[in-house]
Motif scaffolding. Structure first.
Motif, PDB file in Angstrom:
ATOM      1  N   ASP A  98       0.827  -1.195   0.000  1.00 15.71           N
ATOM      2  CA  ASP A  98       0.000   0.000   0.000  1.00 15.71           C
ATOM      3  C   ASP A  98       0.869   1.254   0.000  1.00 15.71           C
ATOM      4  O   ASP A  98       2.100   1.171  -0.081  1.00 15.71           O
ATOM      5  CB  ASP A  98      -0.951  -0.008   1.198  1.00 15.71           C
ATOM      6  CG  ASP A  98      -0.237  -0.100   2.545  1.00 15.71           C
ATOM      7  OD1 ASP A  98       0.999   0.109   2.624  1.00 15.71           O
ATOM      8  OD2 ASP A  98      -0.925  -0.374   3.557  1.00 15.71           O
ATOM      9  N   GLY A 150      -0.665  -7.557  -5.819  1.00 17.32           N
ATOM     10  CA  GLY A 150       0.149  -6.352  -5.768  1.00 17.32           C
ATOM     11  C   GLY A 150       1.486  -6.548  -6.448  1.00 17.32           C
ATOM     12  O   GLY A 150       1.807  -7.635  -6.946  1.00 17.32           O
ATOM     13  N   SER A 191      -4.559  -3.884  -8.521  1.00 13.82           N
ATOM     14  CA  SER A 191      -4.241  -2.770  -9.416  1.00 13.82           C
ATOM     15  C   SER A 191      -3.847  -3.291 -10.794  1.00 13.82           C
ATOM     16  O   SER A 191      -3.542  -4.480 -10.966  1.00 13.82           O
ATOM     17  CB  SER A 191      -3.121  -1.915  -8.827  1.00 13.82           C
ATOM     18  OG  SER A 191      -1.939  -2.686  -8.657  1.00 13.82           O
ATOM     19  N   CYS A 204       2.388  -1.041  -6.050  1.00 11.67           N
ATOM     20  CA  CYS A 204       1.054  -1.163  -6.639  1.00 11.67           C
ATOM     21  C   CYS A 204       0.247  -2.125  -5.769  1.00 11.67           C
ATOM     22  O   CYS A 204       0.682  -3.259  -5.548  1.00 11.67           O
ATOM     23  CB  CYS A 204       1.153  -1.711  -8.062  1.00 11.67           C
ATOM     24  SG  CYS A 204       2.160  -0.710  -9.179  1.00 11.67           S
ATOM     25  N   HIS A 222      -2.025  -1.843 -14.783  1.00 13.35           N
ATOM     26  CA  HIS A 222      -1.408  -0.756 -15.534  1.00 13.35           C
ATOM     27  C   HIS A 222      -0.800  -1.298 -16.820  1.00 13.35           C
ATOM     28  O   HIS A 222      -0.708  -2.497 -17.034  1.00 13.35           O
ATOM     29  CB  HIS A 222      -0.354  -0.014 -14.700  1.00 13.35           C
ATOM     30  CG  HIS A 222       0.871  -0.803 -14.367  1.00 13.35           C
ATOM     31  ND1 HIS A 222       2.091  -0.220 -14.127  1.00 13.35           N
ATOM     32  CD2 HIS A 222       1.091  -2.132 -14.219  1.00 13.35           C
ATOM     33  CE1 HIS A 222       2.987  -1.151 -13.842  1.00 13.35           C
ATOM     34  NE2 HIS A 222       2.402  -2.322 -13.891  1.00 13.35           N
ATOM     35  N   THR A 250      -2.629  -7.024 -14.688  1.00 11.12           N
ATOM     36  CA  THR A 250      -3.124  -6.756 -13.340  1.00 11.12           C
ATOM     37  C   THR A 250      -2.224  -7.463 -12.335  1.00 11.12           C
ATOM     38  O   THR A 250      -1.510  -8.413 -12.664  1.00 11.12           O
ATOM     39  CB  THR A 250      -4.573  -7.253 -13.151  1.00 11.12           C
ATOM     40  OG1 THR A 250      -4.611  -8.657 -13.386  1.00 11.12           O
ATOM     41  CG2 THR A 250      -5.526  -6.535 -14.098  1.00 11.12           C
TER      42      THR A 250
END
Length: 154
Positions: free
Chosen positions: A23, A100, A128, A124, A130, A96
């Motif tokens: 986080d 994390g 999440s 991340c 990207h 994805t």
């Protein structure tokens, strides 16, 4: 530098982050304690540069990106896998992070950024996604993936 020494470096770091949530607090902590200019960062940067130069990192190429998974998830790495990519002004494939992702950003060109971030760490969170992008030059990015999980978008 050898892959074994590199693994030992990573294991020392993953011991300090094992069990922590991926986080914003971890992002802040990594950049404060192990960010650009720190001993940890300098040692990992030197190892990545040596590994690329010696050919045991980023030993594959596809779509203009050099990449490679150097270590699968393992107990000594506290469940993390380790990948390194070598990118220059390019966006990689969308994916994805079910659990994390922790990224170490190592600019080769001083102005290079990864997902808009300069030298240092990017965390991340789980879930999440990207399209990993290096802009303004060339950078190496080391990825730590919990349980080695990454899902590429089709």
């Amino acid at each position: 530098m050898s892959p074994t020494e590199f693994r030992e470096q990573i294991a020392r770091l993953t011991a300090r982050i094992a069990g922590r949530p991926l986080d914003a607090a971890l992002d802040t902590w990594l950049n404060a304690e192990h960010g650009a200019g720190s001993t940890t960062y300098s040692e990992l940067k030197a190892a990545c540069l040596a590994g690329v130069a010696e050919g045991w990192l980023c030993d594959r190429e596809g779509g203009g990106i050099r990449y490679g998974r150097i270590f699968k998830p393992a107990e000594d790495l506290h469940g993390f896998s380790v990948d390194v990519v070598d990118m220059r002004d390019i966006a990689g494939p969308h994916h994805t992070h079910p659990n994390g992702e922790i990224d170490l950003i190592v600019p080769i060109d001083a102005t290079a950024e990864f997902d808009g971030r300069p030298a240092g760490w990017l965390v991340c969170p789980p879930g999440s996604a990207h399209r990993p992008t290096v802009s303004h030059g060339r950078a190496l990015v080391l990825y730590l993936l919990p349980d080695g999980r990454i899902d590429f978008t089709r």
